[in-house]
Write an enzyme that holds these catalytic residues in place. Structure first.
Site, PDB file in Angstrom:
ATOM      1  CB  SER A  31      -0.840  -0.001   1.285  1.00  0.00           C
ATOM      2  OG  SER A  31      -1.411   1.270   1.510  1.00  0.00           O
TER       3      SER A  31
ATOM      4  CE1 TYR B 165      -4.496  -1.791   5.078  1.00  0.00           C
ATOM      5  CE2 TYR B 165      -3.235   0.187   4.574  1.00  0.00           C
ATOM      6  CZ  TYR B 165      -3.951  -0.917   4.152  1.00  0.00           C
ATOM      7  OH  TYR B 165      -4.116  -1.155   2.798  1.00  0.00           O
TER       8      TYR B 165
HETATM    9  P1  NAD Z   1     -11.294  -6.411  -0.030  1.00  0.00           P
HETATM   10  O1  NAD Z   1     -11.907  -6.189   1.326  1.00  0.00           O
HETATM   11  O2  NAD Z   1     -12.130  -6.228  -1.255  1.00  0.00           O
HETATM   12  O3  NAD Z   1     -10.623  -7.849  -0.088  1.00  0.00           O
HETATM   13  C1  NAD Z   1     -10.020  -8.435   1.028  1.00  0.00           C
HETATM   14  C2  NAD Z   1      -9.958  -9.922   0.794  1.00  0.00           C
HETATM   15  O4  NAD Z   1      -9.342 -10.547   1.927  1.00  0.00           O
HETATM   16  C3  NAD Z   1     -11.335 -10.579   0.629  1.00  0.00           C
HETATM   17  O5  NAD Z   1     -11.246 -11.613  -0.320  1.00  0.00           O
HETATM   18  C4  NAD Z   1     -11.591 -11.167   2.027  1.00  0.00           C
HETATM   19  O6  NAD Z   1     -12.507 -12.256   2.032  1.00  0.00           O
HETATM   20  C5  NAD Z   1     -10.188 -11.609   2.369  1.00  0.00           C
HETATM   21  N1  NAD Z   1      -9.990 -11.852   3.784  1.00  0.00           N
HETATM   22  C6  NAD Z   1     -10.353 -11.081   4.835  1.00  0.00           C
HETATM   23  N2  NAD Z   1     -10.011 -11.663   5.996  1.00  0.00           N
HETATM   24  C7  NAD Z   1      -9.423 -12.852   5.680  1.00  0.00           C
HETATM   25  C8  NAD Z   1      -8.863 -13.924   6.431  1.00  0.00           C
HETATM   26  N3  NAD Z   1      -8.816 -13.874   7.783  1.00  0.00           N
HETATM   27  N4  NAD Z   1      -8.371 -14.982   5.768  1.00  0.00           N
HETATM   28  C9  NAD Z   1      -8.414 -15.043   4.406  1.00  0.00           C
HETATM   29  N5  NAD Z   1      -8.901 -14.055   3.642  1.00  0.00           N
HETATM   30  C10 NAD Z   1      -9.417 -12.979   4.280  1.00  0.00           C
HETATM   31  O7  NAD Z   1     -10.038  -5.441  -0.040  1.00  0.00           O
HETATM   32  P2  NAD Z   1      -9.096  -4.881  -1.206  1.00  0.00           P
HETATM   33  O8  NAD Z   1      -9.274  -3.414  -1.231  1.00  0.00           O
HETATM   34  O9  NAD Z   1      -9.224  -5.649  -2.452  1.00  0.00           O
HETATM   35  O10 NAD Z   1      -7.682  -5.142  -0.523  1.00  0.00           O
HETATM   36  C11 NAD Z   1      -6.793  -6.141  -0.924  1.00  0.00           C
HETATM   37  C12 NAD Z   1      -5.400  -5.755  -0.475  1.00  0.00           C
HETATM   38  O11 NAD Z   1      -5.037  -4.525  -1.074  1.00  0.00           O
HETATM   39  C13 NAD Z   1      -5.274  -5.547   1.045  1.00  0.00           C
HETATM   40  O12 NAD Z   1      -4.041  -6.071   1.503  1.00  0.00           O
HETATM   41  C14 NAD Z   1      -5.277  -4.036   1.175  1.00  0.00           C
HETATM   42  O13 NAD Z   1      -4.605  -3.612   2.327  1.00  0.00           O
HETATM   43  C15 NAD Z   1      -4.548  -3.649  -0.088  1.00  0.00           C
HETATM   44  N6  NAD Z   1      -4.759  -2.271  -0.518  1.00  0.00           N
HETATM   45  C16 NAD Z   1      -6.012  -1.825  -0.810  1.00  0.00           C
HETATM   46  C17 NAD Z   1      -6.164  -0.506  -1.218  1.00  0.00           C
HETATM   47  C18 NAD Z   1      -7.505   0.049  -1.557  1.00  0.00           C
HETATM   48  O14 NAD Z   1      -7.588   1.265  -1.695  1.00  0.00           O
HETATM   49  N7  NAD Z   1      -8.531  -0.760  -1.728  1.00  0.00           N
HETATM   50  C19 NAD Z   1      -5.063   0.331  -1.323  1.00  0.00           C
HETATM   51  C20 NAD Z   1      -3.812  -0.164  -1.012  1.00  0.00           C
HETATM   52  C21 NAD Z   1      -3.671  -1.464  -0.617  1.00  0.00           C
END
Ligand code: NAD
Length: 261
Positions: free
Chosen positions: A143, A156
């Protein structure tokens, strides 16, 4: 189809960025293991759609990544059913927004376990197989918060900085084994994770929904656009190519200029 015959495990891929990465790798022929929580019918529909994309196998593993034993069992199944993991994408993550004085200790433990320790466990289990095959790709969805901080996101930011450090250390350890280790650091991508933190941010900062979107989320993103899932997924797919064999230990920003400031 440069990934035909290879298997990619993408953690947290039942929604958002992880699902996008799974699709982008399937398009190039990789067998896919998706993981995460959600509605069983919706997950099965996504699994079938991935098999249409790759013309091969797609499996779903429901492992709770906060539990090291569940990660070990997931890797044992991957070995038995798919012949091991060639591409590991440590993507699962969660967020919690709170001032440090009120930050619940169990939320700190959850975020460290899911966003950081699960990547450690998955990497330690993936590397032996990759060394044997003399090829591997390890990618983390880190991130912009692996490079800079924002208030109220202490767990985070700590976990994502840790993930970037883990990436660099392991990259050095496996550099001569045909394995690359990188992280991708998106700015704000419009996914359920971002949607879900809006109410808490409204509460923590006393703002409206529109103010959170424009004055908090997009304030630091000079393009004033959310990053798309497809833009992040395309970079992950590029990292699996031979042309990317000398990109390792890198933290690649896809953040609309956020961390350039
Ligand atoms: P999201 O909430 O859409 O997806 C999260 C995923 O993790 C889902 O499939 C969920 O079921 C799974 N998950 C949650 N708890 C779990 C567990 N205990 N065991 C197994 N799986 C589990 O989120 P996203 O936005 O797609 O985020 C994905 C990654 O990208 C994360 O690491 C997040 O920190 C990172 N990220 C997101 C953003 C953003 O703006 N969306 C920005 C930077 C980084």
């Amino acid at each position: 189809m440069h990934l035909k015959g290879k298997t990619a495990l993408v953690t947290g891929s039942t929604s958002g960025i992880g699902l996008g990465i799974a699709k982008a790798l399937a398009v190039h022929g990789a067998n896919i293991i998706i993981n995460g929580f959600g509605d069983a019918d919706a997950i099965e529909a996504e699994r079938k759609a991935l098999e249409e994309l790759n013309g091969g196998k797609a499996a779903y593993d429901s492992a709770d990544l906060t539990k090291p034993a569940a990660i070990e069992a997931m890797f044992a199944r991957a070995e038995a059913d798919m012949g091991g993991v060639d591409i590991l994408v440590n993507n699962a993550g969660t967020q919690f927004v709170s001032p440090i004085e009120d930050f619940p200790a169990e939320k700190w433990d959850l975020i460290l376990a899911l966003n950081l320790s699960s990547a450690f466990h998955a990497i330690r289990l993936a590397v032996p197989g990759m060394r044997k095959k003399k090829w591997g790709r390890i990618i983390a969805t880190a991130s912009a918060h692996s490079l800079v901080a924002s208030p109220f996101k202490s767990a985070y930011v700590a976990a994502k900085h840790g993930l970037a450090g883990l990436t660099k250390a392991v990259a050095l350890e496996v550099a001569d084994a045909g394995i690359t280790v990188n992280c991708i650091s998106p700015g704000y991508v419009w996914t359920p994770l971002v949607e879900n933190q809006i109410p808490d941010t409204m509460k923590a900062r006393g703002l409206t929904r529109e103010q959170v979107i424009n004055d908090v989320l997009l304030a630091g993103q000079p393009t004033k656009q959310f990053v798309t899932v497809e833009q992040v997924a395309a970079l992950a797919a590029f990292l699996t190519r031979d042309e990317a064999a000398n990109i390792t230990g890198a933290n690649l920003s896809v953040d609309g200029g956020w961390t350039a400031a």
